[in-house]
Each structure stands twice: as C-alpha cells, then as structure tokens.
Enzyme design. Structure first.
Site, PDB file in Angstrom:
ATOM      1  N   SER A   1       1.075  -1.116  -0.022  1.00 44.19           N
ATOM      2  CA  SER A   1       0.246  -0.158   0.026  1.00 44.19           C
ATOM      3  C   SER A   1       0.760   1.128  -0.078  1.00 44.19           C
ATOM      4  O   SER A   1       2.003   1.332   0.882  1.00 44.19           O
ATOM      5  CB  SER A   1      -0.896   0.035   1.397  1.00 44.19           C
ATOM      6  OG  SER A   1      -1.904   1.190   1.141  1.00 44.19           O
ATOM      7  N   GLU A   2       0.548   2.212  -0.875  1.00 36.85           N
ATOM      8  CA  GLU A   2       1.585   3.241  -1.247  1.00 36.85           C
ATOM      9  C   GLU A   2       1.575   4.397   0.137  1.00 36.85           C
ATOM     10  O   GLU A   2       2.716   5.043   0.291  1.00 36.85           O
ATOM     11  CB  GLU A   2       0.986   4.141  -2.306  1.00 36.85           C
ATOM     12  CG  GLU A   2      -0.336   4.728  -2.319  1.00 36.85           C
ATOM     13  CD  GLU A   2      -1.225   4.010  -2.903  1.00 36.85           C
ATOM     14  OE1 GLU A   2      -1.898   4.584  -3.805  1.00 36.85           O
ATOM     15  OE2 GLU A   2      -1.029   2.929  -3.245  1.00 36.85           O
ATOM     16  N   ASN A   3       0.887   4.271   1.178  1.00 36.56           N
ATOM     17  CA  ASN A   3       0.842   5.020   2.467  1.00 36.56           C
ATOM     18  C   ASN A   3       2.066   4.336   3.313  1.00 36.56           C
ATOM     19  O   ASN A   3       2.370   4.878   4.243  1.00 36.56           O
ATOM     20  CB  ASN A   3      -0.459   4.949   3.192  1.00 36.56           C
ATOM     21  CG  ASN A   3      -1.135   3.635   3.574  1.00 36.56           C
ATOM     22  OD1 ASN A   3      -0.899   2.748   2.808  1.00 36.56           O
ATOM     23  ND2 ASN A   3      -1.761   3.748   4.782  1.00 36.56           N
ATOM     24  N   GLY A   4       2.571   3.260   2.900  1.00 38.65           N
ATOM     25  CA  GLY A   4       3.723   2.696   3.735  1.00 38.65           C
ATOM     26  C   GLY A   4       3.589   1.335   4.393  1.00 38.65           C
ATOM     27  O   GLY A   4       4.164   1.053   5.390  1.00 38.65           O
TER      28      GLY A   4
END
Length: 218
Positions: A46-49
């Site tokens: 997930s690109e939020n980390g």
C-alpha cells in the site's frame, strides 16, 4: 449475469504469482487481498507505507491505526514492514512492484487510463495512481463495463483527463476480461451467463472477438 465485486476480485487474484509484490488500488482492487491463493506467497503493498497487507480484519483483529491508502482498516501478515510514504513511492517509482491493480473511470484502445477526476462532478485527487501506472509494466484495471446510464467505459479515446498514457494492457470488467493490443480490445473471457453480443453492444472502442472466448468459472 454481471460479476459481483467479490467475483471480480477473485478473478484478478488468479493473476497473482508466487513471489509477486502487488499494489492494490482503492475500491474493488482492495478486495483481492481476501482471495490470494493459499499455495503462493505474495506481498501486498500500500503506497501509504505498508508492505505485507493481509485480509481485511474481523471485529476481533481490527486495529484503527492500521489502514491502507483508501483509509480502510487492514491487517498485516507475518513478515510485514511499515515505513514512510517516500520509501513506498521509491519502491513504486523504482519498478519494484510486479503487479498493480487499479480502478478506472475510462480506458481506451490505446491503453490510456482516466481514473482521477470527472470535471465539474468529482475530483478524487491523483493520489499514487500516476506513479503506479508510470512505474509498473504489469497493470490490471478493474471497472464496470458501462456507466449506470449504459454508456461504455471502454472507448476509442478517453474523454476524461488522463492518469497515464499507453500503459494499460489488461482490463477486467463486470462483463469480461480483455487485453489491449494494436489499438483494439481483445475479448479473452466473458462473465458467466453474459453473451458476446452484450459485450459487443457495451464496448465503444474497437473490439476483436476471437473464436475461443471462454466463460469464467467460479
């Protein structure tokens, strides 16, 4: 009969391969996490980390601080890593994601995708989609084949502002699985009970129908 959101996620999950690093976009793509085959090992990003997303939580396992890019609560599998978004986007931009699954408003025969705004109606914001379509070679778009008004979303040319140009090669709709090659959609599979004629009628862009179109099995 058109595929449900869950069936679409199940069909996409069949494209996962052992050892893949996979980014799941907002909407239908997030459901793929619930259908990862048990005989393979994949890491969902997930690109939020978060690298190593698991299935959606139950009431017993929910953690309000553990969320995906769509702000949905998720779980973390054994071996997961949590890091800041700059590291996450370095992974994406560096081409280290093996498969990206995204939603879209429109896709056209040139592989262009529009997924972030409808002028005058909806502005979702670009989010990480532009980086994902630029940094990944293997992308599957999941979307409804037509709008609520019956207008096709598979077009000769996208009418909405683009997220990326010439980057899409695979599209799974609620009616069919198609590939994009040489300026045309190629029908590879149809949803159970959905006729080729219905798919033709709801596809505005050039559509090639091979003789061996199979019906999906669930």
């Amino acid at each position: 009969m058109a595929l449900s959101r869950e069936q679409m996620a199940q069909r996409v999950a069949r494209e996962l391969k052992d050892g893949y690093y996979v980014n799941l976009g907002i909407g239908i793509p997030t459901l793929v996490a619930n259908y990862v085959p048990t005989d393979i090992d994949v890491m969902l990003q997930s690109e939020n980390g978060l690298l190593g997303m698991g299935e959606f939580p139950t009431e017993e396992t929910i953690d309000a601080d553990m969320i995906n890019a769509g702000k949905q609560t998720v779980t973390a599998r054994v071996g997961a890593s949590i890091f800041d978004s700059s590291q996450s986007f370095a992974m994406i931009r560096g081409g280290h994601v093996d498969l990206t699954v995204l939603g879209a408003f429109e896709v056209d025969v040139e592989g262009n995708i529009a997924s972030w705004m409808i002028p005058g109606k909806l502005v979702k914001g670009m989010g990480g989609a532009m980086d994902l379509v630029a940094g990944a070679d293997n992308i599957i778009v999941t979307m409804t084949h037509a709008s609520k008004d019956g207008e096709s979303k598979l077009l000769t040319r996208c009418s909405l502002p683009l997220t990326g140009a010439g980057c899409i090669r695979k599209v799974l709709t609620d009616l069919a699985y198609l590939e994009i090659e040489n300026g045309a959609f190629i029908l590879r599979e149809r949803a159970p009970g959905v006729s080729v004629e219905e798919i033709i009628a709801k596809t505005a862009g050039k559509l090639i129908v091979p003789d061996d179109v199979v019906e999906m099995i669930f």
